[in-house]
Motif scaffolding. Structure first.
Motif, mmCIF file in Angstrom:
data_model
loop_
_atom_site.group_PDB
_atom_site.id
_atom_site.type_symbol
_atom_site.label_atom_id
_atom_site.label_comp_id
_atom_site.label_asym_id
_atom_site.label_seq_id
_atom_site.Cartn_x
_atom_site.Cartn_y
_atom_site.Cartn_z
ATOM 1 N N UNK A 99 65.288 68.032 67.943
ATOM 2 C CA UNK A 99 65.070 69.251 68.713
ATOM 3 C C UNK A 99 63.658 69.759 68.459
ATOM 4 N N UNK A 100 63.141 70.518 69.433
ATOM 5 C CA UNK A 100 61.891 71.246 69.280
ATOM 6 C C UNK A 100 62.232 72.722 69.410
ATOM 7 N N UNK A 119 61.212 69.920 65.076
ATOM 8 C CA UNK A 119 59.817 70.340 65.133
ATOM 9 C C UNK A 119 59.795 71.821 65.455
ATOM 10 N N UNK A 120 58.975 72.558 64.746
ATOM 11 C CA UNK A 120 58.824 73.988 64.968
ATOM 12 C C UNK A 120 57.448 74.216 65.585
ATOM 13 N N UNK A 139 63.306 80.212 71.141
ATOM 14 C CA UNK A 139 64.056 79.448 72.133
ATOM 15 C C UNK A 139 64.105 77.987 71.714
ATOM 16 N N UNK A 140 64.998 77.234 72.328
ATOM 17 C CA UNK A 140 64.982 75.790 72.161
ATOM 18 C C UNK A 140 64.105 75.213 73.261
ATOM 19 N N UNK A 141 63.057 74.508 72.879
ATOM 20 C CA UNK A 141 62.105 73.966 73.840
ATOM 21 C C UNK A 141 62.572 72.609 74.350
ATOM 22 N N UNK A 142 62.977 71.725 73.425
ATOM 23 C CA UNK A 142 63.417 70.384 73.806
ATOM 24 C C UNK A 142 64.662 69.993 73.022
ATOM 25 N N UNK A 143 65.463 69.136 73.648
ATOM 26 C CA UNK A 143 66.658 68.582 73.024
ATOM 27 C C UNK A 143 66.676 67.087 73.307
ATOM 28 N N UNK A 145 66.734 76.615 80.210
ATOM 29 C CA UNK A 145 65.295 76.337 80.229
ATOM 30 C C UNK A 145 64.898 75.301 79.180
ATOM 31 N N UNK A 146 65.830 74.462 78.774
ATOM 32 C CA UNK A 146 65.571 73.430 77.774
ATOM 33 C C UNK A 146 65.209 72.120 78.472
ATOM 34 N N UNK A 147 64.144 71.470 77.987
ATOM 35 C CA UNK A 147 63.804 70.136 78.445
ATOM 36 C C UNK A 147 64.683 69.152 77.679
ATOM 37 N N UNK A 148 65.553 68.472 78.383
ATOM 38 C CA UNK A 148 66.448 67.501 77.758
ATOM 39 C C UNK A 148 65.857 66.113 77.939
#
Length: 319
Positions: free
Chosen positions: A9-10, A56-57, A64-68, A107-110
């Motif tokens: 995750x990002x 990754x932070x 928010x969660x940016x990527x999964x 709004x998460x990039x999967x």
């Protein structure tokens, strides 16, 4: 199952350094990006024992969660994801090794990518004494003798707020290929992309946000040891625990990071290896939250910073 695990995750936060320090204390191992890695922003990476770099932070104006990231075995699995997303009219990008798409509700990039499966070495079996059975004689319980820091074995699941829970549910279930393990009517379904009971849960929210991340440890002693160490450093981190969930059956203890995200130590979650032998249930009331333990605080059900997140999400220039 074509999907086999969460890979990484990002996490986006306004206070990168403080949040990164928290996850180092939580037991994740800091990683160093290769010299030729090109990133759009400074970040801190962290690894689990069995999963490699799984967090990754990075900077974000609001948490928010940016990527999964989700792992699959081969390109045929990616083709199936492409076809399913196309049937939902969801835009995507395809490379030889990945398929990426954004769920509008969270709004998460999967990012679905070809990745190796977990190879986890089980911990040593622990003998437990009980009525009529005392396999441990003339020695103390191993759990009280451990001194090494607690190290999470892998990333287990994430819980996300969505402005359109039904659409997000379709995205993950019909588009990506998650399966339903259990449902709480009017709230969410517990979805899995592995043999773990759940890996993603999406709940209705006024703004997209990351509710919590969950990290596997060996047993309930590791949960207690990890949480105790975190609270000795800062008692204000405590959120909810120790307890045991009814849905998923896992032991839990939740803490709060400096950005406002909850992080969970968990162990002993239900495992589903044959879909035909598992019957999804519909649960309400206390069973939708826990089997035993202290009641959840109001701030766990409705995070205290939601109003601020809503303001930030709708301010000029917010992403």
């Amino acid at each position: 199952m074509p999907l086999h695990r969460l890979t990484d995750i990002v996490m986006g936060v306004p206070n990168v350094a403080r949040t990164a320090q928290y996850y180092a204390e939580f037991g994740l191992t800091p990683t160093v990006a290769p010299p030729d890695t090109v990133t759009t922003a400074a970040h801190h990476g962290f690894a689990t024992v069995d999963g490699g770099e799984q967090l990754r932070v990075v900077y974000s104006p609001r948490r928010r969660l940016v990527e999964l990231g989700i792992g699959v075995d081969d390109s045929d699995d990616l083709d199936r994801v492409v076809s399913a997303l196309a049937a939902l009219d969801i835009p995507m990008d395809r490379t030889p090794g990945t398929v990426t798409a954004v769920d509008p509700g969270t709004e998460v990039l999967v990012r679905v990518g070809i990745a190796p499966r977990y190879s986890q070495t089980p911990g040593a079996a622990v003998a437990c004494n009980g009525p009529g059975a005392t396999p441990r004689l003339q020695e103390r319980a191993p759990g009280i003798l451990r001194q090494e820091p607690v190290r999470p074995r892998k990333l287990g699941h994430v819980v996300l707020g969505s402005t359109d829970q039904e659409a997000s549910q379709r995205f993950f279930q019909q588009g990506i290929g998650f399966k339903i393990s259990d449902t709480v009517p009017g709230l969410a379904s517990f979805m899995r992309c592995s043999t773990d009971h759940h890996n993603v849960l999406v709940q209705q929210a006024p703004v997209p946000f990351l509710h919590h991340t969950s990290w596997q440890v060996d047993d309930v002693d590791e949960i207690g040891r990890g949480a105790t160490a975190m609270l000795e450093a800062d008692p204000g981190r405590h959120t909810w625990g120790l307890g045991r969930h009814f849905i998923g059956s896992n032991f839990f203890w939740y803490l709060k990071d400096p950005a406002g995200n909850f992080s969970e130590y968990y162990s002993d979650i239900d495992c589903i290896v044959d879909d035909a032998l598992w019957k999804p249930g519909v649960w309400e009331g206390a069973k939708s939250l826990y089997a035993w333990g202290p009641p959840p605080p109001p701030s766990f059900l409705a995070p205290e910073d939601l109003a601020g997140l809503m303001t930030g999400a709708h301010s000029p220039g917010a992403q």
